[in-house]
Write an enzyme that holds these catalytic residues in place. Structure first.
Site, PDB file in Angstrom:
ATOM      1  N   ARG A  14      -9.465   1.165   8.951  1.00 50.68           N
ATOM      2  CA  ARG A  14      -9.030  -0.201   9.217  1.00 50.68           C
ATOM      3  C   ARG A  14     -10.083  -0.987   9.981  1.00 50.68           C
ATOM      4  O   ARG A  14      -9.847  -2.152  10.296  1.00 50.68           O
ATOM      5  CB  ARG A  14      -7.754  -0.168  10.053  1.00 50.68           C
ATOM      6  N   LYS A  66       0.821  -1.220   0.000  1.00 52.25           N
ATOM      7  CA  LYS A  66       0.000   0.000   0.000  1.00 52.25           C
ATOM      8  C   LYS A  66       0.854   1.268   0.000  1.00 52.25           C
ATOM      9  O   LYS A  66       0.600   2.182  -0.749  1.00 52.25           O
ATOM     10  CB  LYS A  66      -0.929   0.035   1.228  1.00 52.25           C
ATOM     11  N   ARG A 101      11.521  -1.498  10.502  1.00 53.85           N
ATOM     12  CA  ARG A 101      10.499  -1.051  11.439  1.00 53.85           C
ATOM     13  C   ARG A 101      10.411  -2.003  12.624  1.00 53.85           C
ATOM     14  O   ARG A 101      10.492  -3.204  12.452  1.00 53.85           O
ATOM     15  CB  ARG A 101       9.140  -0.999  10.735  1.00 53.85           C
ATOM     16  N   ARG A 156       0.024  -8.686  13.399  1.00 52.68           N
ATOM     17  CA  ARG A 156      -0.576  -7.656  12.523  1.00 52.68           C
ATOM     18  C   ARG A 156      -1.421  -8.302  11.435  1.00 52.68           C
ATOM     19  O   ARG A 156      -2.480  -7.789  11.068  1.00 52.68           O
ATOM     20  CB  ARG A 156       0.531  -6.783  11.900  1.00 52.68           C
ATOM     21  N   ARG A 211      11.612  -6.203   4.941  1.00 51.84           N
ATOM     22  CA  ARG A 211      11.354  -4.826   4.527  1.00 51.84           C
ATOM     23  C   ARG A 211      12.275  -3.822   5.235  1.00 51.84           C
ATOM     24  O   ARG A 211      12.505  -3.916   6.429  1.00 51.84           O
ATOM     25  CB  ARG A 211       9.891  -4.513   4.879  1.00 51.84           C
TER      26      ARG A 211
HETATM   27  P1  AMP Z   1       0.978   0.748   8.962  1.00 50.10           P
HETATM   28  O1  AMP Z   1       2.188   1.582   8.724  1.00 50.10           O
HETATM   29  O2  AMP Z   1      -0.198   1.190   8.144  1.00 50.10           O
HETATM   30  O3  AMP Z   1       1.253  -0.723   8.858  1.00 50.10           O
HETATM   31  O4  AMP Z   1       0.543   1.016  10.494  1.00 50.10           O
HETATM   32  C1  AMP Z   1       1.419   0.718  11.562  1.00 50.10           C
HETATM   33  C2  AMP Z   1       0.638   0.620  12.857  1.00 50.10           C
HETATM   34  O5  AMP Z   1      -0.013   1.858  13.142  1.00 50.10           O
HETATM   35  C3  AMP Z   1      -0.501  -0.407  12.849  1.00 50.10           C
HETATM   36  O6  AMP Z   1      -0.045  -1.729  13.114  1.00 50.10           O
HETATM   37  C4  AMP Z   1      -1.384   0.146  13.962  1.00 50.10           C
HETATM   38  O7  AMP Z   1      -0.845  -0.135  15.240  1.00 50.10           O
HETATM   39  C5  AMP Z   1      -1.287   1.642  13.740  1.00 50.10           C
HETATM   40  N1  AMP Z   1      -2.318   2.098  12.791  1.00 50.10           N
HETATM   41  C6  AMP Z   1      -2.135   2.608  11.550  1.00 50.10           C
HETATM   42  N2  AMP Z   1      -3.304   2.916  10.978  1.00 50.10           N
HETATM   43  C7  AMP Z   1      -4.270   2.586  11.860  1.00 50.10           C
HETATM   44  C8  AMP Z   1      -5.687   2.641  11.854  1.00 50.10           C
HETATM   45  N3  AMP Z   1      -6.360   3.107  10.789  1.00 50.10           N
HETATM   46  N4  AMP Z   1      -6.355   2.218  12.958  1.00 50.10           N
HETATM   47  C9  AMP Z   1      -5.698   1.757  14.038  1.00 50.10           C
HETATM   48  N5  AMP Z   1      -4.363   1.659  14.114  1.00 50.10           N
HETATM   49  C10 AMP Z   1      -3.640   2.064  13.034  1.00 50.10           C
END
Ligand code: AMP
Length: 217
Positions: free
Chosen positions: A90, A15, A161, A172, A129
């Site tokens: 989400r 994404k 990360r 996740r 990654r």
């Molecule tokens: P990402 O970079 O999109 O994988 O997001 C990393 C982390 O941020 C996720 O595993 C969640 O802990 C938090 N996070 C990101 N977007 C959301 C969302 N829309 N709702 C809840 N937690 C989020």
């Protein structure tokens, strides 16, 4: 009317990589909820401190905090004509809140490209990654940087990360299937879903996403 695109897909589907391409091509603001949380974490804000406990365990940050954060972001001038949302919504509650927030400024979601990738591929992708602090993303096997450990775009050092550690990756993905995947049906029922096979090469995925979006944008 302002037009918003929601990019849907599991962690590791690509994404972030695709959002960077699409937002540049279509000249749209790229809003990544994960990036905003990471920025808050780095700056040690109250939101960052609250979110850290969830993020490091691979859990979702609670809806109320996340919705308020995105609500603030959407009010900024660069989102007036629309935006590309990456990582938000989400949960179905977040999707309902998004529709309400957008309606307030005469906006709506015009399409939801869904990048699908099988779970076993996601684990391999996430654990290899690497990113730079500006958010350029690489993979040690599938998309390596020209010089190991350094970003091709800005030359800065690459890091892994914290939530890309194996145990957290599995959590996740589980959280995605339990809490986020219902959005596939949610947006399919609304006639907005556009499915793209995320196991293809990055450029092919970008081309298909752009072609699908251009049909409705
Ligand atoms: P990402 O970079 O999109 O994988 O997001 C990393 C982390 O941020 C996720 O595993 C969640 O802990 C938090 N996070 C990101 N977007 C959301 C969302 N829309 N709702 C809840 N937690 C989020």
């Amino acid at each position: 009317m302002a037009r918003y695109i929601v990019l849907l897909g599991p962690p590791g589907a690509g994404k972030g990589t695709q959002a960077a391409v699409i937002s540049k091509e279509l000249d749209l603001a790229h809003i990544s909820s994960g990036d905003i949380f990471r920025e808050n974490l780095k700056n040690e804000t109250d939101l960052g401190k609250l979110a850290a406990g969830y993020m490091n365990q691979g859990l979702l940050v609670p809806d109320d905090l996340t919705i308020a954060m995105i609500g603030d972001r959407l009010k900024r001038p660069d989102c007036v004509k629309g935006a590309l949302l990456d990582g938000f919504p989400r949960t179905p509650a977040q999707a309902d809140a998004l529709a309400k927030m957008l309606a307030e400024f005469d906006g709506r979601v015009i399409c939801v490209p869904y990048i699908y990738v099988p779970a076993e591929v996601l684990i391999e992708r996430l654990s290899g990654r690497w990113s730079c602090k500006q958010g350029h993303v690489y993979h040690e096997k599938f998309n390596p940087p020209q010089q190991p450990g350094l970003c091709d775009v800005d030359g800065s050092e690459l890091y892994q990360r914290e939530d890309d550690q194996p145990a957290t990756v599995e959590r996740r993905i589980k959280v995605y299937f339990e809490q986020t995947s219902p959005l596939i049906e949610y947006y399919r029922a609304a006639g907005l879903l556009m499915e793209v096979d995320g196991t293809q090469p990055i450029d092919s995925v970008s081309e298909q996403l752009l072609a699908a979006i251009r049909k409705v944008a």
